[in-house]
Design a protein around this motif. Structure first.
Motif, PDB file in Angstrom:
ATOM      1  N   THR A 138       0.749  -1.204   0.208  1.00  0.00           N
ATOM      2  CA  THR A 138       0.082  -0.085   0.073  1.00  0.00           C
ATOM      3  C   THR A 138       0.658   1.275  -0.020  1.00  0.00           C
ATOM      4  N   LEU A 139       0.752   2.126  -0.959  1.00  0.00           N
ATOM      5  CA  LEU A 139       1.158   3.417  -0.911  1.00  0.00           C
ATOM      6  C   LEU A 139       0.285   4.566  -0.750  1.00  0.00           C
ATOM      7  N   ASN A 140       0.694   5.583  -0.088  1.00  0.00           N
ATOM      8  CA  ASN A 140      -0.222   6.572   0.473  1.00  0.00           C
ATOM      9  C   ASN A 140       0.628   7.885  -0.034  1.00  0.00           C
ATOM     10  N   THR A 141      -0.012   8.829  -0.870  1.00  0.00           N
ATOM     11  CA  THR A 141       0.495  10.049  -1.194  1.00  0.00           C
ATOM     12  C   THR A 141      -0.315  11.047  -0.860  1.00  0.00           C
ATOM     13  N   GLY A 200     -13.198   5.503  -5.306  1.00  0.00           N
ATOM     14  CA  GLY A 200     -12.019   4.666  -5.593  1.00  0.00           C
ATOM     15  C   GLY A 200     -12.616   3.288  -6.223  1.00  0.00           C
ATOM     16  N   VAL A 201     -11.563   2.635  -7.004  1.00  0.00           N
ATOM     17  CA  VAL A 201     -11.746   1.416  -7.757  1.00  0.00           C
ATOM     18  C   VAL A 201     -10.665   0.398  -7.358  1.00  0.00           C
ATOM     19  N   ARG A 202     -11.432  -0.889  -7.529  1.00  0.00           N
ATOM     20  CA  ARG A 202     -10.550  -2.070  -7.228  1.00  0.00           C
ATOM     21  C   ARG A 202     -10.879  -2.974  -8.463  1.00  0.00           C
ATOM     22  N   HIS A 203      -9.730  -3.492  -9.060  1.00  0.00           N
ATOM     23  CA  HIS A 203      -9.901  -4.886 -10.020  1.00  0.00           C
ATOM     24  C   HIS A 203      -9.335  -5.960  -9.365  1.00  0.00           C
ATOM     25  N   ILE A 231      -4.221   6.638  -2.485  1.00  0.00           N
ATOM     26  CA  ILE A 231      -3.913   5.297  -1.794  1.00  0.00           C
ATOM     27  C   ILE A 231      -4.008   4.269  -2.844  1.00  0.00           C
ATOM     28  N   TYR A 232      -2.925   3.511  -3.212  1.00  0.00           N
ATOM     29  CA  TYR A 232      -2.915   2.574  -4.346  1.00  0.00           C
ATOM     30  C   TYR A 232      -2.128   1.511  -4.010  1.00  0.00           C
ATOM     31  N   GLN A 270      -7.516   4.551  -4.671  1.00  0.00           N
ATOM     32  CA  GLN A 270      -8.635   5.216  -3.796  1.00  0.00           C
ATOM     33  C   GLN A 270      -8.093   6.735  -3.680  1.00  0.00           C
ATOM     34  N   SER A 271      -9.020   7.537  -3.663  1.00  0.00           N
ATOM     35  CA  SER A 271      -8.747   9.073  -3.291  1.00  0.00           C
ATOM     36  C   SER A 271      -9.585   9.704  -2.463  1.00  0.00           C
TER      37      SER A 271
END
Length: 697
Positions: free
Chosen positions: A344-347, A407-410, A359-360, A393-394
């Motif tokens: 998980t990356l959080n910018t 947000g979106v998840r595949h 968040i991605y 996710q934003s």
């Protein structure tokens, strides 16, 4: 004490210098004010207060979480849904549920003594992947002390029936040590609990179907940490949980339709429960977490590597008989092994009057689950699932008052099942299922799910929110496979269910009064329920579209510095929309209300009186024989009152007590009334007393 969610926890904890964050909703630390959804956070203080009355997590959740179905008063959480759907239970983000073969044992999966707080996000979500049809229950475990010193705690308690004390005396002991030395930190907790027999309001021993009489529970937990510098840290967590029933009791089965309860008595060895002791036989979780709060500009990284081994043993059932092969019954085991990696990356980026969070990352999971029988027969074949998912996710906080999330998840899932043969199972000589040779295959599921939420925080008096979230669910494939009536897995309706969840709500804070309310509706193109087949004696899965709706409310009022009252109400209903019929008690619970009154009598003494009211639900009619079937039994209302208190001797020691079912109400829990399956019609606990001492040094 009932759980408070949203801003009120944040405001209280600001004053007490406690954490007021959650991590479940978006997988990173964030202020609860910025979550446009219904959230309940149960703090450590609230957990400890509930443990004075009952040590079971199912009971804690029923009292503290609006929308959570009433407790089953047993080791199983079947029927204890969250807003009418199964929740995903996690420990620090690691799934404890076994969605591929949902045995409904995930809630009771670690000792409450190691939990720092519990976060409950309601409504379907795909943030953590498969199995979160009703939401997420995340147990956040304790952390080592932050001070460069050593601390320890010891807690000893006993529990017994006030109706008839014979054989009911139980004991519980837990101890922990925590400390820090320079960059290294450690925490270790050991707990052991041994129950006596449990008795209802008439003094009879409760039935053994998922029963808790004579249960021995062990939990070993450790967390080790190392801080490389101010930004980089490594942590290792290990948890071992075992809880099994070892008893010389035997069941006397009653019947819901005749009104006769099931209860237990001492019986000769030949009549005692056959097979292995029921319960978790030694479930383990291990997780390695690496964090870097400055991996590059404005960005933090979290890597989680985890492994899990679960073996849940069920009770011996005559419904798993096959006289032709010499089996008079059987005992099943859900075995599940998981290995996973989460990155998980959080910018964080600040614009003019806007703070943006992105968040991605990716999730990888390998889940191998099966349900064999102890005697060697294969009931549910081994299912080997490989899951790879990417997410983004934003969150946008504009002018401090507007919060927008999207947000979106595949998801890409491969489920491999080898060729297998279904079991011939007989309830009696006239009711036997037909065995099938089934050709295996590798099934592929792909799904892209979305979520969006809005919240407006300009006024404490009225802070509304709206959310839409989707979840992709392929849970309980194992039930479909074991009940196959075709010769090819490709012909079984194993399609994933896509769930759409809509919610609108608000919070209001007016001086010492806080109000929360929400309305929700969730739809799914495919759900899974059961229907009894008279010819075979087997409950067959039914895949059909479902709609579930309901509402919840919470009122919290501190009307005096020493007095506080909290009340909740939740209502849920649902239908199979293809046939326009109501869903049964396995999914839909009756209305539920709780009232909690706290009195801080002195700085050293406090009392809490809590009440649970469960309403009636009678949506079904009896069959031609005048009997109810499946999970369609009528539910009559009931209420239970509990009392607890504590006395602080000094800064290190305190004594406490709890009385469950203070008025010794004689009642059947909701599941015991709704379920007509054999052995479930077990009454609730009669008056039961807990007393203990806690020491910190």
């Amino acid at each position: 004490m009932l759980a408070l969610s949203g801003n009120v926890i944040a405001k209280q904890n600001n004053n007490e210098n406690l954490e007021h964050i959650i991590v479940t909703g978006s997988r990173v630390i964030e202020n609860i004010d910025e979550v446009p959804a219904s959230v309940t956070v149960i703090t450590r203080e609230q957990i400890e207060a509930q443990l004075k009355v009952n040590p079971e997590l199912q009971n804690l959740l029923q009292m503290m979480v609006p929308g959570m179905a009433p407790s089953t008063n047993s080791s199983s959480n079947t029927g204890q849904t969250l807003r009418g759907r199964a929740p995903l239970v996690m420990i620090d983000g690691v799934p404890q549920s076994t969605p591929l073969r949902n045995g409904s044992l995930g809630i009771r999966t670690l000792d409450p003594s190691v939990i720092e707080r519990i976060e409950v996000i309601k409504g379907a979500t795909s943030v953590y992947g498969n199995g979160a049809a009703g939401g997420v229950i995340n147990y956040i475990t304790k952390k080592p002390t932050t001070a460069d010193d050593f601390s320890a705690e010891l807690d000893v308690s006993t529990r017994f029936s006030a109706v008839k004390a014979d054989e009911t005396l139980g004991a519980r002991i837990e101890g922990s040590v925590s400390g820090r030395a320079n960059k290294f930190s450690y925490l270790a907790t050991i707990s052991y609990e041994e129950n006596g027999v449990q008795r209802d309001a008439e003094g009879d021993i409760l039935g053994l179907q998922y029963g808790l009489s004579d249960v021995q529970t062990h939990n070993y937990f450790t967390k080790l940490g190392y801080d490389f510098d101010a930004d980089k840290a490594l942590a290792f967590t290990y948890n071992y949980y075992k809880s099994q029933q070892k008893t010389d009791l035997g069941d006397v089965f009653g019947n819901v339709n005749s009104g006769d309860k099931s209860y237990a008595i001492h019986v000769p060895p030949a009549q005692q429960k056959q097979g292995r002791p029921q319960g978790p036989s030694g479930n383990t979780n291990a997780m390695l977490k690496y964090t870097d709060n400055a991996i590059f500009a404005h960005t933090a990284l979290t890597l989680d590597l985890y492994a899990q081994d679960i073996e849940n043993v069920f009770f011996f059932s005559p419904n798993l008989a096959n006289p032709d092969e010499g089996y008079d019954g059987g005992q099943s085991i859900i075995a599940s092994q998981k290995q996973g990696l989460r990155a998980t990356l959080n910018t964080l980026i600040d614009f003019d009057n806007t703070e943006a969070t992105f968040i991605y990352g990716i999730d990888a999971l390998q889940d191998t689950t099966s349900q064999p029988l102890v005697d060697g027969r294969e009931w549910v074949p081994e299912m080997d699932m490989s899951n790879l998912a990417g997410f983004f996710q934003s969150k946008w906080v504009m002018f401090d008052d507007y919060v927008i999330k999207a947000g979106v998840r595949h998801e890409d899932i491969d489920l491999e099942v080898d060729d297998y043969r279904t079991l011939k199972l007989c309830r009696n000589a006239q009711q036997c299922s037909v065995a099938f040779e089934v050709r295996g295959d590798t099934l592929n599921y792909t799904a892209t799910t979305y979520n969006v939420g809005l919240k407006y925080n300009a006024y404490e008096q009225f802070s509304p929110f709206f959310s839409y979230s989707q979840g992709a669910d392929i849970s309980d494939i194992g039930r479909l496979l074991r009940s196959a009536t075709v010769d090819d897995i490709a012909l079984i309706r194993t399609e994933a269910a896509l769930i759409d969840n809509y919610e609108v709500g608000f919070t209001s804070v007016l001086d010492s009064l806080r109000i929360e309310a929400s309305l929700y509706r969730s739809t799914s193109d495919l759900g899974t329920t059961n229907r009894f087949d008279e010819a075979t004696g087997v409950y067959m899965p039914v895949r059909a579209p479902q709609e579930i709706w309901g509402y919840e409310a919470l009122v919290d009022y501190r009307f005096h510095p020493a007095w506080r009252a909290t009340a909740t109400y939740s209502y849920v209903e649902g239908k199979n929309t293809a046939e326009d019929i109501y869903l049964g008690g396995k999914q839909i619970s009756p209305p539920k209300a709780t009232v909690n009154l706290q009195w801080q009598a002195t700085d050293d003494a406090a009392l809490t009186l809590s009440t649970l009211y469960v309403g009636s639900r009678k949506r079904f009619t009896a069959n031609d024989a005048g009997e109810y079937v499946g999970d369609q039994g009528p539910i009559d209302d009931y209420f239970v009152m509990n009392l607890s208190g504590n006395w602080q001797f000094n800064s290190s020691a305190n004594a406490y007590f709890g009385i469950e079912n203070l008025l010794n109400r004689d009642y059947y829990p909701a599941r015991a009334q709704a379920y007509t399956y054999g052995g479930y019609n077990i009454k609730g606990l009669g008056t039961t007393i807990t007393a203990g001492i806690h020491y910190q040094f």
